[in-house]
Motif scaffolding. Structure first.
Motif, PDB file in Angstrom:
ATOM      1  N   SER A  52       0.823  -1.155   0.000  1.00 41.59           N
ATOM      2  CA  SER A  52      -0.114   0.004  -0.106  1.00 41.59           C
ATOM      3  C   SER A  52       1.066   1.139  -0.067  1.00 41.59           C
ATOM      4  N   VAL A  53       0.650   1.898  -0.910  1.00 39.09           N
ATOM      5  CA  VAL A  53       1.335   3.469  -1.072  1.00 39.09           C
ATOM      6  C   VAL A  53       0.467   4.390  -0.057  1.00 39.09           C
ATOM      7  N   LEU A  54       1.179   5.057   0.905  1.00 44.06           N
ATOM      8  CA  LEU A  54       0.664   5.779   1.661  1.00 44.06           C
ATOM      9  C   LEU A  54       0.786   7.307   1.487  1.00 44.06           C
ATOM     10  N   GLY A  55       1.961   7.571   0.631  1.00 44.29           N
ATOM     11  CA  GLY A  55       2.408   8.708   0.262  1.00 44.29           C
ATOM     12  C   GLY A  55       3.527   8.835  -0.927  1.00 44.29           C
ATOM     13  N   SER A  56       3.424   9.839  -1.595  1.00 44.31           N
ATOM     14  CA  SER A  56       4.495   9.837  -2.761  1.00 44.31           C
ATOM     15  C   SER A  56       4.675  11.429  -2.960  1.00 44.31           C
ATOM     16  N   GLY A  57       5.944  11.694  -3.511  1.00 41.03           N
ATOM     17  CA  GLY A  57       6.307  13.068  -3.697  1.00 41.03           C
ATOM     18  C   GLY A  57       7.261  12.847  -4.788  1.00 41.03           C
ATOM     19  N   ALA A  58       7.562  14.195  -5.649  1.00 40.27           N
ATOM     20  CA  ALA A  58       8.510  14.276  -6.561  1.00 40.27           C
ATOM     21  C   ALA A  58       8.823  15.757  -6.821  1.00 40.27           C
ATOM     22  N   ALA A  59      10.059  15.905  -7.207  1.00 37.22           N
ATOM     23  CA  ALA A  59      10.643  17.004  -7.461  1.00 37.22           C
ATOM     24  C   ALA A  59      11.357  17.154  -8.747  1.00 37.22           C
ATOM     25  N   PRO A  60      11.525  18.280  -9.394  1.00 40.84           N
ATOM     26  CA  PRO A  60      12.344  18.127 -10.750  1.00 40.84           C
ATOM     27  C   PRO A  60      13.873  18.756 -10.503  1.00 40.84           C
ATOM     28  N   LEU A  61      14.647  18.155 -11.346  1.00 37.79           N
ATOM     29  CA  LEU A  61      16.010  18.742 -11.382  1.00 37.79           C
ATOM     30  C   LEU A  61      16.115  19.616 -12.785  1.00 37.79           C
ATOM     31  N   ARG A  62      16.601  20.744 -12.433  1.00 39.27           N
ATOM     32  CA  ARG A  62      16.584  21.652 -13.724  1.00 39.27           C
ATOM     33  C   ARG A  62      17.924  22.395 -13.995  1.00 39.27           C
ATOM     34  N   ARG A  63      19.021  22.223 -12.972  1.00 41.10           N
ATOM     35  CA  ARG A  63      20.167  22.889 -13.281  1.00 41.10           C
ATOM     36  C   ARG A  63      21.232  22.039 -13.957  1.00 41.10           C
ATOM     37  N   GLY A  64      21.101  21.123 -14.691  1.00 45.91           N
ATOM     38  CA  GLY A  64      21.981  20.024 -15.333  1.00 45.91           C
ATOM     39  C   GLY A  64      22.466  20.885 -16.582  1.00 45.91           C
ATOM     40  N   ARG A  65      23.421  20.299 -17.238  1.00 47.28           N
ATOM     41  CA  ARG A  65      23.937  20.622 -18.187  1.00 47.28           C
ATOM     42  C   ARG A  65      24.669  19.582 -19.151  1.00 47.28           C
TER      43      ARG A  65
END
Length: 480
Positions: A25-38
């Motif tokens: 059972s998945v009780l919670g999830s979260g995500a965040a992007p990475l934008r400063r790559g080159r």
């Protein structure tokens, strides 16, 4: 409410966190992007400071309002991504990503010294970094995060250390790395307890202080755990930005070229596999901002496509053959965007088939179930296409995230399951099984054979491997 475990996946484009109970059972999830790559040609860097910011945001989102007890946490990262830190674990160099190719000369010198390393592996990149930034301590992607979580430097896990040339069979670093003393970290087996969440990390992430932190594995291994493919002969194909195949075996699969390597599972069995540079990343590059589902629907009119592709995301190929100078290949002229889209989808599937043919050539056990995970597994059309090209059934679990695999590893590492396979099978929910359509499999035999021949003629694919692939094709495809 019982305990749950937190899995964190630090990938190429972002961080993902899942809070999962023992029954999946998945009780919670979260995500965040990475934008400063080159990314520029063979150069691919990221800002390691952004990793921590993304992990904190993803964890806070996953834990918000859950109120459940947390049994442990584990982190996976991209295989071969590396940087240098100081004695306190702070970055002193940029992070060179898994496919950064600037250390080709260092890799050549290491191969001349007797180490089977590829140009994009971590050890050559470490030597490149030391030459430019001075001495430091090696940190793989999760090492940096784990150090922030527990409040100080931690040992590396043997899974991430593998591409830094750690000898997992002898449990030691090689003697010919050419690095200053103190550069390489201590190494522990995945599932080992590294420490506990410190007060500063608890404030930043929302993870309760005192929560055990368990040594993780690479993202490819994490996806394999999330697929449940941990019994001998089972394989998991992870298709995201690039393609990774991981299997399970009682003994290592020997490959003197180093194309296939073997991770050591926490229980002492082996997880052989390899990482290709083809993948879905080429779709985003060629068709930015498009609707994939709409192009999938139009691609169905081109089975097979009028063109044949070997769709490398970045220069050089690592698996199913080692060809540092390989470039993206397109034979023929697509008549439309839909035809090109079809060619790219089919090209990735052809590469996937060639990977399995190469594994068979090496004697790897392939008699177990095949699962698909990674972002591409969300495409019903592509999943059917891949099953057709491979000519074998494929299972897609309900959840395909590597973060789920890290939750299972955290449960195993904190004693909640007797084996890692038990922990994974308890958490993995069965999804769909896609059977191949024999008529479609036959359609793809001729373009696959043409691609194999082209790869051999360019000197990228060894002749013995090409002959083995074609022999399997003729044996398994009626009328080919």
């Amino acid at each position: 409410m019982g305990l749950a475990w937190l899995g964190i996946d630090l990938g190429t484009q972002g961080a993902r966190a899942l809070l999962v109970t023992a029954d999946g059972s998945v009780l919670g999830s979260g995500a965040a992007p990475l934008r400063r790559g080159r990314r520029d040609g063979v150069r691919h860097e990221q800002d390691p400071g952004e990793w921590w910011e993304a992990v904190c945001a993803a964890c806070r989102a996953a834990l918000e309002g859950t109120g459940t007890g947390l049994g442990g946490v584990a982190v996976c990262g991209t295989s071969g991504t590396v940087l240098l830190t100081d004695g306190a674990g702070r970055p002193v160099s940029p992070a060179l990503m898994y496919d950064d190719g600037r250390a080709a000369a260092e890799a050549g010198r290491l191969r001349s010294a007797g180490l089977a390393v590829q140009d994009t592996w971590a050890l050559p990149k470490v030597r490149w970094l030391v030459d430019r930034y001075g001495p430091g301590r090696v940190a793989h992607q999760p090492d940096l995060i784990n150090a922030r979580l527990v409040g100080g430097p931690v040992p590396a896990d043997s899974s991430h250390a593998l591409k830094t040339a750690y000898d997992v069979e002898r449990d030691r670093w090689p003697d010919i790395t050419g690095l200053p003393a103190g550069t390489l970290p201590d190494v522990v087996r995945p599932g080992t307890r590294l420490g506990e969440i410190g007060a500063a990390a608890a404030e930043a992430t929302g993870i309760p202080a005192g929560t055990p932190v368990v040594a993780g594995m690479t993202d490819g291994c994490a996806a394999q755990i999330a697929s449940g493919a941990l019994r001998a002969g089972a394989w998991n194909s992870v298709l995201g930005t690039t393609l990774v195949l991981k299997g399970a075996a009682v003994e290592p699969v020997r490959d003197p070229t180093g194309v296939v390597y073997n991770h050591l599972a926490p229980d002492g069995t082996w997880l052989p596999g390899g990482a290709s540079s083809v993948g879905a990343g080429v779709l985003a590059a060629r068709f930015p901002g498009t609707d994939p589902a709409a192009l999938d629907a139009r691609a169905a009119a081109f089975e097979p496509s009028g063109a044949i592709a070997y769709p490398l995301v970045s220069p050089g190929e690592r698996f199913p053959f080692h060809a540092p100078r390989a470039t993206a290949l397109l034979l023929g002229d697509p008549v439309s965007d839909a035809d090109l889209w079809a060619a790219l989808l089919q090209g990735v599937a052809f590469a996937e088939r060639l990977c399995l043919d190469y594994l068979h050539h090496l004697g790897a056990p392939l008699d177990g179930p095949l699962t698909f995970t990674g972002g591409a597994a969300r495409s019903t059309y592509w999943t059917q296409l891949r099953a057709d090209v491979l000519g074998r059934p494929a299972r897609v679990p309900r959840r395909t995230e590597p973060a789920l695999g890290m939750a299972a590893l955290a449960a195993y590492g904190t004693g909640a399951a007797a084996t890692l396979a038990d922990a994974a099978e308890g958490m993995v929910r069965t999804g769909t099984t896609t059977d191949p359509r024999p008529d479609r499999t036959a359609r793809y035999a001729e373009p696959y054979a043409r691609l194999v021949g082209e790869l051999e003629s360019r000197g990228w694919l060894p002749g013995a491997v090409a002959r083995h692939a074609l022999a399997r094709l003729h044996r398994d495809t009626p009328g080919s």
